[in-house]
Scaffold this motif. Structure first.
Motif, PDB file in Angstrom:
ATOM      1  N   SER A  30       3.454   5.858   7.192  1.00 11.91           N
ATOM      2  CA  SER A  30       2.049   4.557   7.427  1.00 11.91           C
ATOM      3  C   SER A  30       2.253   3.319   6.234  1.00 11.91           C
ATOM      4  O   SER A  30       1.391   2.481   7.816  1.00 11.91           O
ATOM      5  N   SER A  31       2.571   2.462   5.631  1.00 14.20           N
ATOM      6  CA  SER A  31       2.470   1.379   5.211  1.00 14.20           C
ATOM      7  C   SER A  31       3.606   1.071   5.381  1.00 14.20           C
ATOM      8  O   SER A  31       3.709  -0.277   4.167  1.00 14.20           O
ATOM      9  N   ASP A  32       4.632   1.429   6.126  1.00 13.72           N
ATOM     10  CA  ASP A  32       6.217   0.289   6.378  1.00 13.72           C
ATOM     11  C   ASP A  32       5.862  -0.849   6.822  1.00 13.72           C
ATOM     12  O   ASP A  32       5.953  -1.822   5.911  1.00 13.72           O
ATOM     13  N   TRP A  33       4.139  -1.076   7.430  1.00 16.68           N
ATOM     14  CA  TRP A  33       4.316  -2.592   8.043  1.00 16.68           C
ATOM     15  C   TRP A  33       3.777  -3.687   6.341  1.00 16.68           C
ATOM     16  O   TRP A  33       3.897  -4.382   6.790  1.00 16.68           O
ATOM     17  N   SER A  34       3.729  -3.291   4.641  1.00 21.03           N
ATOM     18  CA  SER A  34       3.286  -3.772   4.492  1.00 21.03           C
ATOM     19  C   SER A  34       3.845  -4.315   3.733  1.00 21.03           C
ATOM     20  O   SER A  34       3.709  -5.271   2.402  1.00 21.03           O
ATOM     21  N   ARG A  35       5.105  -4.006   3.516  1.00 23.22           N
ATOM     22  CA  ARG A  35       5.976  -4.691   3.007  1.00 23.22           C
ATOM     23  C   ARG A  35       6.791  -6.206   3.140  1.00 23.22           C
ATOM     24  O   ARG A  35       6.472  -6.832   4.136  1.00 23.22           O
ATOM     25  N   PRO A  36       6.651  -6.924   2.891  1.00 27.30           N
ATOM     26  CA  PRO A  36       6.753  -8.948   2.879  1.00 27.30           C
ATOM     27  C   PRO A  36       7.919  -8.976   3.799  1.00 27.30           C
ATOM     28  O   PRO A  36       8.379  -8.212   4.154  1.00 27.30           O
ATOM     29  N   ALA A  37       7.079  -9.892   4.873  1.00 26.69           N
ATOM     30  CA  ALA A  37       7.640 -10.488   6.175  1.00 26.69           C
ATOM     31  C   ALA A  37       9.405 -11.075   5.372  1.00 26.69           C
ATOM     32  O   ALA A  37      10.311 -11.036   5.756  1.00 26.69           O
TER      33      ALA A  37
ATOM     34  N   GLN B  30      13.023   4.287   0.396  1.00 28.00           N
ATOM     35  CA  GLN B  30      12.040   3.470  -0.115  1.00 28.00           C
ATOM     36  C   GLN B  30      12.075   2.069   0.052  1.00 28.00           C
ATOM     37  O   GLN B  30      13.240   1.103   0.670  1.00 28.00           O
ATOM     38  N   TYR B  31      10.848   1.168   0.709  1.00 33.15           N
ATOM     39  CA  TYR B  31      11.030  -0.303   0.632  1.00 33.15           C
ATOM     40  C   TYR B  31      10.470  -0.486  -0.269  1.00 33.15           C
ATOM     41  O   TYR B  31       9.568   0.641  -1.386  1.00 33.15           O
ATOM     42  N   VAL B  32      10.099  -1.684  -0.484  1.00 35.61           N
ATOM     43  CA  VAL B  32       9.403  -2.162  -1.407  1.00 35.61           C
ATOM     44  C   VAL B  32       8.569  -3.177  -1.494  1.00 35.61           C
ATOM     45  O   VAL B  32       8.247  -3.665   0.228  1.00 35.61           O
ATOM     46  N   GLY B  33       6.646  -3.308  -1.619  1.00 35.53           N
ATOM     47  CA  GLY B  33       5.771  -4.025  -1.677  1.00 35.53           C
ATOM     48  C   GLY B  33       5.380  -5.058  -2.685  1.00 35.53           C
ATOM     49  O   GLY B  33       5.738  -4.935  -4.011  1.00 35.53           O
TER      50      GLY B  33
ATOM     51  N   LYS C 170       0.891  -1.270  -0.064  1.00 32.09           N
ATOM     52  CA  LYS C 170      -0.014  -0.162   0.303  1.00 32.09           C
ATOM     53  C   LYS C 170       1.043   1.607  -0.629  1.00 32.09           C
ATOM     54  O   LYS C 170       2.048   0.850   0.764  1.00 32.09           O
ATOM     55  N   VAL C 171       0.790   2.495  -0.933  1.00 28.07           N
ATOM     56  CA  VAL C 171       1.043   3.308  -0.674  1.00 28.07           C
ATOM     57  C   VAL C 171       0.508   4.004  -0.051  1.00 28.07           C
ATOM     58  O   VAL C 171      -0.388   4.453   0.604  1.00 28.07           O
ATOM     59  N   SER C 172       2.127   4.979   1.267  1.00 30.73           N
ATOM     60  CA  SER C 172       1.254   5.641   2.633  1.00 30.73           C
ATOM     61  C   SER C 172       1.178   6.570   2.278  1.00 30.73           C
ATOM     62  O   SER C 172       1.348   7.356   1.226  1.00 30.73           O
ATOM     63  N   ASP C 173       0.491   7.422   3.591  1.00 32.04           N
ATOM     64  CA  ASP C 173      -0.278   8.711   3.021  1.00 32.04           C
ATOM     65  C   ASP C 173       1.335   9.612   3.818  1.00 32.04           C
ATOM     66  O   ASP C 173       2.378   9.304   3.449  1.00 32.04           O
TER      67      ASP C 173
END
Length: 598
Positions: free
Chosen positions: A397-404, A432-435, A382-385
């Motif tokens: 806000s969407s850092d949690w959505s990257r894969p474990a 950046q992180y990626v998802g 998800k793209v963050s706010d």
């Protein structure tokens, strides 16, 4: 382990609460000894009521006590009861004899009892049979031999396996050498993607330099307990170079340092009825599937219900199925750690349901097929706010959505909407992180045919087809807001027109010989082909050997095994694969293994 692994796990049926072994033994022995006493009490002479205690039965019991076959406390209890019942039996016989035959031709003295004659051979036979039954029951329940192994140990079994592998990874010299290692970027990141402020390359995969003669091991040891006829428990530990869910293989070397051990399984299962098994914890793959989708080393967290039922109308047909609720990841309770306002709970799930049937066509042919649906819920990025990292924020806000965990192949997107520094927008760092860009709802078809081929040798054919029903190229680009970072063609462009992906995967494999060698002289040879488009399935859970894991791969594999002893066999395997779309990436693997099973 061959490139195709299937799950076929069962739990025992039946349940009940038993009496304590000693009490049950006394009850059985008392009943059988009393019967023997009534028979052996019949002698060809007139027995005196004053001397019943030294009957053959009493002497038998005392002999068992003296030899150690009966525990002394148990034997004495049996002895007292046998003597009491013998006296009561003699008194009853005396009364019956006096009443029914007062005019007998042989004059009886006061207190004598006349009984029928039983030959010695018959008495010996009866004695031996009843003694055998009593001792068998005593050994089964452990009360005749107090020093024997405790009963609870008979309900526990230990299982394990060990593999020593030599592996060579061979890369084509024409492979692209600018393949970003996105999994490492997420693990070590975030990575600044602004070329004006980032002075280093992102982490890159090795794509050209061979890795020869890697010695690797896999060791697994499990303890499984039958708590009752319907409830089981299991714990298994395993090796592993890291916490990867798809491999328990440990690379040797490392300065001869000690190797790590991980908790591989921990589960409880219960069978409330004969056709249903419930399991919870961390357990082996409950679905009938191939390693195209789920690695043979992959274990599942959560709960699952499995059923299997043989048709009443046709005993050669069995229906089976599985329903699973698998938690993949929970967001941190304290995210973000540096803010008073915490994010809501975000959970990632796998919901799976499968139905199948097995049909024994005849003595030489068996068919097995299954249809499954897997919904990987909330795993898409998800793209963050907008987040003002330049002003001191340390998260979005969407850092949690990257894969474990991920391998490679899936289409990826940038997750952070980073606000630009109004005083110097061109030089605003953009870590950046990626998802995952795609959603994943999979239709999975599996088929197996076991038959006999030339020379009455076993032949197994496996086939697997997977389709991602949620694949939507336009939806991926809208979701990423144009931030797609991989799976482009060879033109060098990064627009949607240059994007290449797909939603299909399939596998075909033939195994000639014994599918799972276990006895000396068992052997097999196999050949197979795989084709996995980039977004046909999540790349984090399938076989880590083919194309070194992940998706966007196609190729063949050959192999064979030979058992040199019971539960000990050699395996050789050659795997050759290359990319389907994008820059060239050709990888060959040679694996030579020595396997053993406890």
């Amino acid at each position: 382990m061959s490139p195709v692994t299937h799950s076929d796990r069962r739990a025992p049926a039946g349940s009940g609460i038993s009496q304590p072994p000693q009490a049950a033994g006394i009850k059985l022995a008392t009943a059988t000894l009393a019967s023997l006493l009534a028979l052996l009490g019949s002698t060809p002479v007139l027995a005196q009521a004053s001397t019943p205690a030294e009957s053959a039965m009493v002497r038998l019991i005392r002999g068992l006590i003296d030899s150690g076959a009966l525990a002394r406390d148990v034997g004495e209890a049996l002895l007292a009861q046998a003597q009491t019942e013998a006296i009561a039996a003699q008194q009853a016989q005396r009364q019956a004899s006096t009443a029914s035959a007062p005019q007998a031709s042989t004059r009886a003295q006061a207190g004598d009892v006349r009984v029928p004659y039983v030959p010695q051979t018959v008495r010996d036979q009866i004695r031996d049979e009843i003694k055998g039954e009593v001792m068998a029951q005593a050994r089964a329940e452990g009360w005749a031999a107090p020093n024997e192994t405790p009963e609870w140990t008979k309900r526990i079994r230990v299982e394990g396996d060990l593999r020593v592998r030599n592996e060579s990874r061979l890369f084509s010299g024409s492979n692209s050498n600018i393949q970003t290692d996105w999994a490492k970027l997420n693990d070590d990141g975030p990575y600044d993607v602004n070329p004006n402020t980032s002075l280093s390359l992102p982490p890159l995969m090795n794509t050209r330099k061979d890795r020869d003669n890697l010695f690797r091991i896999r060791a697994r040891l499990g303890i499984f307990a039958e708590l009752s006829e319907r409830t089981l428990a299991g714990v298994r530990i395993a090796t592993g170079s890291d916490d990867s869910p798809v491999s328990t293989t440990q690379t040797l070397g490392g300065g001869l340092g000690k190797k790590e051990i991980w908790l591989d399984q921990a589960w409880l299962s219960h069978r409330p009825v004969d056709w249903l098994t419930l399991v919870g914890g961390r357990f082996g793959n409950p679905f009938f599937s191939t390693d195209t989708l789920f690695s043979g080393d992959l274990n599942f967290d959560g709960i699952a219900a499995k059923f299997d039922k043989t048709l009443a109308a046709n005993k050669d047909v069995e229906l089976f199925g599985t329903v699973g609720v698998i938690p993949l990841e929970y967001s941190s309770d304290s995210f973000p750690s540096t803010s008073q306002d915490k994010g809501k709970s975000e959970n990632k799930w796998l919901f799976g349901v499968q139905m199948g049937a097995a049909w024994k066509v005849n003595a030489d042919n068996q068919l097995r097929g299954a249809l499954a649906y897997y919904n990987f819920s909330n795993i898409t990025g998800k793209v963050s706010d907008p987040c003002a990292l330049y002003a001191g924020a340390d998260h979005c806000s969407s850092d949690w959505s990257r894969p474990a965990f991920m391998q490679k192949g899936n289409t990826l997107m940038l997750l952070r909407d980073i606000a630009l520094d109004p005083t110097d927008p061109a030089n605003t760092p953009m870590p950046q992180y990626v998802g995952l860009a795609s959603k994943f709802r999979l239709l999975d078809l599996n088929f197996r045919w076991d038959t006999k081929a030339v020379g009455n040798t076993s032949l197994r054919v496996d086939a697997n087809y997977i389709r991602n029903l949620a694949y939507d190229e336009d939806g991926m680009w809208r979701r990423a807001r144009g931030g797609i970072v991989n799976n482009f063609g060879g033109s060098g462009g990064t627009s949607q027109a240059d994007f290449e992906s797909g939603a299909n995967a399939y596998m075909l494999q033939a195994t000639y010989g014994t599918a799972s060698p276990s006895n000396r002289g068992d052997w097999n040879v196999l050949a197979g082909y795989k084709y996995i488009e980039p977004d046909a399935l999540p790349d984090g859970y399938n076989d880590s050997s083919f194309h070194l894991g992940g998706t966007n791969a196609r190729g063949y594999y050959l192999g064979g095994s030979y058992a040199i002893d019971k539960n000990a066999w050699f395996t050789g395997r050659w795997i050759s694969s290359k990319e389907i779309y994008g820059p060239p990436l050709s990888i060959d693997l040679l694996q030579l293994e020595f396997n053993a099973r406890l």
